[in-house]
Write a protein that holds these residues in place. Structure first.
Motif, mmCIF file in Angstrom:
data_model
loop_
_atom_site.group_PDB
_atom_site.id
_atom_site.type_symbol
_atom_site.label_atom_id
_atom_site.label_comp_id
_atom_site.label_asym_id
_atom_site.label_seq_id
_atom_site.Cartn_x
_atom_site.Cartn_y
_atom_site.Cartn_z
ATOM 1 N N ALA A 138 0.819 -1.204 0.000
ATOM 2 C CA ALA A 138 0.000 0.000 0.000
ATOM 3 C C ALA A 138 0.855 1.257 0.000
ATOM 4 O O ALA A 138 0.578 2.223 -0.723
ATOM 5 C CB ALA A 138 -0.944 -0.003 1.201
ATOM 6 N N GLU A 139 1.918 1.247 0.796
ATOM 7 C CA GLU A 139 2.813 2.398 0.848
ATOM 8 C C GLU A 139 3.475 2.641 -0.499
ATOM 9 O O GLU A 139 3.663 3.797 -0.915
ATOM 10 C CB GLU A 139 3.864 2.188 1.935
ATOM 11 C CG GLU A 139 3.282 2.255 3.346
ATOM 12 C CD GLU A 139 4.240 1.750 4.397
ATOM 13 O OE1 GLU A 139 5.446 1.587 4.092
ATOM 14 O OE2 GLU A 139 3.802 1.500 5.537
ATOM 15 N N SER A 140 3.821 1.584 -1.178
ATOM 16 C CA SER A 140 4.411 1.733 -2.507
ATOM 17 C C SER A 140 3.423 2.348 -3.486
ATOM 18 O O SER A 140 3.774 3.249 -4.258
ATOM 19 C CB SER A 140 4.886 0.365 -3.009
ATOM 20 O OG SER A 140 5.478 0.480 -4.284
ATOM 21 N N ARG A 141 2.179 1.887 -3.441
ATOM 22 C CA ARG A 141 1.155 2.434 -4.346
ATOM 23 C C ARG A 141 0.834 3.886 -4.023
ATOM 24 O O ARG A 141 0.500 4.676 -4.913
ATOM 25 C CB ARG A 141 -0.113 1.583 -4.275
ATOM 26 C CG ARG A 141 0.016 0.198 -4.911
ATOM 27 C CD ARG A 141 -1.341 -0.477 -5.024
ATOM 28 N NE ARG A 141 -1.924 -0.755 -3.722
ATOM 29 C CZ ARG A 141 -1.803 -1.899 -3.062
ATOM 30 N NH1 ARG A 141 -1.079 -2.890 -3.584
ATOM 31 N NH2 ARG A 141 -2.389 -2.077 -1.885
ATOM 32 N N LEU A 142 0.930 4.250 -2.752
ATOM 33 C CA LEU A 142 0.608 5.623 -2.348
ATOM 34 C C LEU A 142 1.571 6.653 -2.911
ATOM 35 O O LEU A 142 1.266 7.853 -2.934
ATOM 36 C CB LEU A 142 0.594 5.725 -0.815
ATOM 37 C CG LEU A 142 -0.671 5.199 -0.130
ATOM 38 C CD1 LEU A 142 -0.438 5.061 1.365
ATOM 39 C CD2 LEU A 142 -1.864 6.112 -0.401
#
Length: 216
Positions: A138-142
């Motif tokens: 999720a952090e990567s996609r954010l």
């Protein structure tokens, strides 16, 4: 007239609560949780057949207006109960209105899902139930939406405007900051976006937000 807000602050109901406090409105707060079937009673389902909080009921002389979906609640209250005077959180120009609408919808489609995953798997869930790998993804996609927000805020700063829609704090900031705050359990992510980080801190430090978080 009576304005009623259903929902606890530890939920999406913080958005209408924060908005009402910024506007200085008098309202009834029904601190209804989403647990234990409270939102599945016939009485509550008559307000929101989806069975979710928040719900805003605006009892007006012409009849009660019921609003659900947290962003809609915030935008409704700002428009109907605020003053478009260039001083309150209510958009005062077509451009400010457009910014409030587009950033609120953008937040739901581009930011909310992954921000919620970070919140749940970095902080909110019991540690034994967390899945760090989900938070990592999720952090990567954010990084994509946060880069968009960073670019916008930098452009705003170049024009002498500190917030999303104007020089002043508006309902656009309520809607976006209330979701962006879910990323704070991963501070290393926000540090990559200094304009976002500074803007978010300024939003969350506002007295109305601080008060909203204590309302149950």
């Amino acid at each position: 007239m009576t304005l009623k807000i259903y929902g606890i602050s530890a939920s999406r109901a913080v958005r209408p609560l924060w908005t009402a406090l910024e506007l200085g409105l008098t309202f009834e707060h029904h601190a209804m949780t989403y647990k234990g079937g409270a939102t599945r009673t016939p009485e509550f389902l008559a307000l929101n057949p989806n069975g979710h909080i928040p719900v805003v009921v605006d009892e007006r002389p012409e009849g009660a207006v019921t609003v659900w979906e947290s962003m809609a609640c915030a935008l409704y209250m700002a428009r109907v109960h605020g003053q478009a005077d260039g001083q309150s959180i209510t958009p005062a120009t077509p451009r400010e209105e457009a910014e409030a609408l587009r950033w609120s919808f953008w937040t739901v489609t581009e930011l909310e899902s992954d921000a919620l995953t970070v919140l749940m798997h970095r902080l909110a869930m019991p540690e034994a139930q967390r899945k760090p790998e989900l938070a990592d993804k999720a952090e990567s996609r954010l990084k994509v939406p946060l880069a968009v927000l960073e670019q916008h805020l930098q452009a705003q700063h170049a024009q002498g405007e500190a917030y999303l829609a104007a020089k002043r704090f508006t309902v656009a900031d309520v809607c976006v900051a209330s979701v962006a705050s879910w990323i704070r359990p991963a501070p290393h992510v926000l540090l990559e976006y200094p304009a976002v980080d500074a803007w978010l801190q300024a939003c969350l430090d506002r007295p109305a937000h601080v008060k909203s978080r204590t309302m149950g």
